[in-house]
Design an enzyme around this catalytic site. Structure first.
Site, PDB file in Angstrom:
ATOM      1  N   TYR A   1      12.798  22.290 -37.656  1.00 22.08           N
ATOM      2  CA  TYR A   1      11.465  22.488 -37.730  1.00 22.08           C
ATOM      3  C   TYR A   1      10.949  23.910 -37.753  1.00 22.08           C
ATOM      4  CZ  TYR A   1       6.422  22.175 -36.230  1.00 22.08           C
ATOM      5  OH  TYR A   1       5.006  22.525 -36.335  1.00 22.08           O
TER       6      TYR A   1
ATOM      7  N   PRO B   1      12.597  13.409 -36.264  1.00 24.35           N
ATOM      8  CA  PRO B   1      13.639  14.144 -35.646  1.00 24.35           C
ATOM      9  C   PRO B   1      12.965  15.672 -36.068  1.00 24.35           C
ATOM     10  CG  PRO B   1      14.449  13.117 -37.386  1.00 24.35           C
ATOM     11  CD  PRO B   1      13.371  12.276 -37.419  1.00 24.35           C
ATOM     12  N   CYS B   2      13.344  16.562 -35.181  1.00 28.33           N
ATOM     13  CA  CYS B   2      12.566  18.044 -35.159  1.00 28.33           C
ATOM     14  C   CYS B   2      13.737  19.044 -35.848  1.00 28.33           C
ATOM     15  CB  CYS B   2      11.976  18.348 -34.129  1.00 28.33           C
ATOM     16  SG  CYS B   2      13.286  18.908 -32.532  1.00 28.33           S
ATOM     17  N   GLN B   3      14.772  18.646 -36.336  1.00 29.77           N
ATOM     18  CA  GLN B   3      15.684  19.568 -36.883  1.00 29.77           C
ATOM     19  C   GLN B   3      15.013  20.618 -37.926  1.00 29.77           C
ATOM     20  OE1 GLN B   3      16.455  16.286 -36.770  1.00 29.77           O
ATOM     21  NE2 GLN B   3      18.387  15.759 -36.408  1.00 29.77           N
TER      22      GLN B   3
END
Length: 503
Positions: free
Chosen positions: A114, A110-112
Site C-alpha cells: 500500500y 490486504p494492505c501489502q
C-alpha cells in the site's frame, strides 16, 4: 473520485422501510466469517467475491446451498477482484443493476505494498479505473473503493491487521477514512479491537472501519465490550506500535476500543469453547495415518455429565447452522508422531523454548533407559539419530512463539492462516490427549458454529478458518450498522421537490 449522491441512497432506504432486509456484498469473502455475522444480525448475503476456489465453494455452500444447482454453481465460482467488475458479478447472479443491487459492502482487502500508493496519490490513483493494475496487491484497497463508487452502499465495513495503522509510513485506515469522508460522502470511523472483549474465545487484535453514507447517519460508534480481561503484556506492545501513527498525527475518525470494566463477565475460555467435544485418541492407539485428512467419518458428541457452557450451546444451536445430528465430520487432527510425548509433558501456557527443553529431557531419559536396558553406552552416531527423531529442529531463539499449549481457563491466541501448515501454535490443553487442536476446535475458537461446513481437506479448512473474521465479532459490528440503518428508516422520508419547467 466521484461523490456517491443521495438519490440512490434514499431509494435504498425506502426499500428498507418496506421491511426488506439489507443486502450484503462480501468482498475478499473467504469462507464467510463476516457474512455469517451479518446474516445473524438480520442482513441477507446476496453475493461474494473470493479468489480462492475452495473458500468460494465453502461460502456458496453455507449461504446459497438451498438454491438450485445452477445458481449455487454461480455463487461457488472463484472471482478475482482485480479483473471482475461489479456489473459482471450482478449479471452472473441475476441481481440486475450493480448500483441498486446491494445495501452494504463488507470485506478485508490486504494492505501489502500500500505504501507505494500513499496518501498524496490516493485520490488521483483511486479515480483511475486501471490504477490497480500497477500493483494489484497493494491496490486491492482501490478495488474496494471502486466497488463502493459503483454499488453505492448505505454502509460498509473494512477489516485488516493492526499493521494497517502503521504500514510503510502510512496509517492506511486513517487515509481510507479521510477519502471516504471528503470524497465519497461517508461518515467513517475505525478502531483497533480485540475480539476477546466481544465473546470470542480468542485474543485477536484487528482494525475495523465502519462507515455509513451521510444521508443515513452522521454518527457511528463501535460496540461496547461485553467481556473484560487484562490482555497479556505482549498484546500491549503490539498495540502501541500499531497505534503510533494514530497518536502521532491524530485522527478524528479513530475511536478507542472499549475494554469494559471488571464488573463484566470474564472472557470465554478455551475449555468453555471446546471442552464439550469428544476426546481424540486415534493417534495414541496407532490408528491415525499420515496423509490428507478428509471429512468423511462423523464424530458423535460425548454424553455430557454436566451442563455445557453457554458458548458451546451457542455453537450447537446457531440458527440455520445447528449441530449435525450424526456428529461432526471435521473433528480431525494432524499426524505428528514425533511430538506426542512433548505435547503431553509440556506445561500449559508454555511456548517453544519450554517444548524444546521438554523434548531434550525426554531424549536424555530415553538414552539413559536404552543404555540401562542394553547394558552398553550408545555411540555418538546412535545418539544423534535418536535426537533427530525426538527433538524438534527449530532454533530456540528464532521461533519462541511457534509452539503454544493452550490454557484451559484462558482465551487462546490469534488463529492465523498458517495454522494449516503445522498447528503447533494451538496445542490442546488436555495433556492426556497429547495433540494439536482439530479442525472443528479451530472453528469453535474462531466462533464458527458446528453446522458450518468447510470444503476441502484438513489443511485448506484450517487456512480458511485462520483467514476468517470471527463471526461473533462480525455480528457485533453488524448490529452497530443495523442500528444506524434502523434510525435512518425511522426518520420520515424526505420528498425532494422537482422544479417545474416554465411553459
Amino acid at each position: 473520485m466521484h461523490r456517491v449522491k443521495g438519490g440512490i441512497i434514499r431509494e435504498k432506504l425506502t426499500r428498507l422501510r418496506r421491511g426488506e432486509p439489507p443486502r450484503v456484498l462480501d468482498l475478499f469473502a473467504g469462507c464467510g466469517g463476516i457474512s455469517l455475522g451479518f446474516q445473524a444480525a438480520g442482513f441477507r448475503i446476496d453475493a461474494a467475491v473470493e479468489i480462492d476456489p475452495i473458500a468460494a465453494r465453502t461460502h456458496a455452500l453455507n449461504f446459497h446451498g438451498h438454491e438450485p444447482p445452477e445458481v449455487l454453481a454461480q455463487h461457488a465460482r472463484s472471482r478475482d477482484i482485480t479483473s471482475v467488475e461489479p456489473g459482471e458479478v450482478t449479471a452472473d447472479l441475476g441481481l440486475g443493476d450493480p448500483e441498486r443491487a446491494f445495501d452494504v459492502l463488507v470485506g478485508g482487502p490486504p494492505c501489502q505494498a500500500y505504501a507505494r500508493v500513499g496518501r498524496a496519490k490516493l485520490r488521483e490513483v483511486a479515480d483511475h479505473p486501471s490504477a490497480y493494475k500497477v500493483d494489484p496487491r497493494g491496490n486491492l484497497y482501490l478495488r474496494y473503493l471502486h466497488y463502493i463508487r459503483v454499488t453505492k452502499p448505505l454502509a460498509l465495513l473494512i477489516e485488516n491487521v493492526p499493521d494497517s495503522l502503521n504500514y510503510g509510513g502510512h496509517n492506511v485506515m486513517g487515509e481510507i477514512a479521510e477519502l471516504l469522508e471528503k470524497d465519497l460522502g461517508y461518515r467513517a470511523r475505525y478502531s483497533l479491537i480485540n475480539s476477546a472483549f466481544h465473546g470470542v474465545p480468542q485474543m485477536r487484535d484487528r482494525v475495523y472501519l465502519l462507515a455509513v453514507h451521510e444521508e443515513v447517519d452522521h454518527e457511528i460508534h463501535f460496540p461496547r465490550a461485553i467481556k473484560h480481561m487484562v490482555l497479556p503484556s505482549g498484546y500491549g506492545g503490539t498495540r502501541s506500535v500499531a497505534l503510533k501513527f494514530v497518536d502521532l498525527f491524530g485522527s478524528d475518525a479513530f475511536e478507542e476500543a472499549d475494554h469494559g470494566t471488571p464488573d463484566l463477565p470474564g472472557p470465554v475460555t478455551a475449555k468453555e469453547a471446546i471442552g464439550d467435544l469428544s476426546p481424540i485418541t486415534l493417534h495414541l492407539e496407532g490408528k491415525l495415518k499420515k496423509g490428507a485428512q478428509r471429512f468423511q467419518v462423523p464424530t458423535a458428541y460425548p454424553r455430557q455429565l454436566g451442563a455445557i457452557s453457554a458458548y458451546a450451546k451457542t455453537m450447537r444451536t446457531w440458527a440455520g447452522f445447528e449441530a449435525p445430528e450424526d456428529g461432526l465430520r471435521d473433528h480431525v487432527i494432524r499426524y505428528l508422531p514425533r511430538d506426542t510425548d512433548i505435547f503431553r509433558a509440556m506445561p500449559n501456557g508454555a511456548e517453544y523454548p519450554a517444548a524444546h527443553a521438554t523434548a531434550v529431557r525426554l531424549y536424555e531419559e530415553h538414552i539413559q533407559n536404552r543404555e540401562q536396558r542394553g547394558g552398553r553406552r550408545l555411540t555418538a552416531g546412535e545418539k544423534t539419530m535418536i535426537f533427530r527423531t525426538m527433538v524438534p529442529p527449530y532454533p530456540v531463539g528464532s521461533f519462541p512463539n511457534r509452539w503454544w499449549k493452550l490454557k484451559s481457563d484462558f482465551p487462546v491466541r490469534t488463529l492465523m492462516a498458517h495454522i494449516g501448515k503445522d498447528t503447533y501454535s494451538h496445542i490442546h490443553y488436555d495433556g492426556a490427549q497429547a495433540r494439536v487442536i482439530s479442525v472443528r476446535e479451530a472453528a469453535r475458537l474462531q466462533s464458527f458454529p458446528d453446522g458450518f461446513t468447510f470444503c476441502g481437506t484438513m489443511n485448506p479448512a484450517y487456512r480458511q478458518i485462520g483467514n476468517a473474521v470471527p463471526p461473533l465479532m462480525a455480528k457485533r459490528l453488524a448490529e452497530t450498522i443495523m442500528d444506524s440503518l434502523r434510525r435512518a428508516c425511522a426518520r420520515p422520508a424526505v420528498t425532494r421537490r422537482v422544479p417545474v419547467a416554465a411553459e
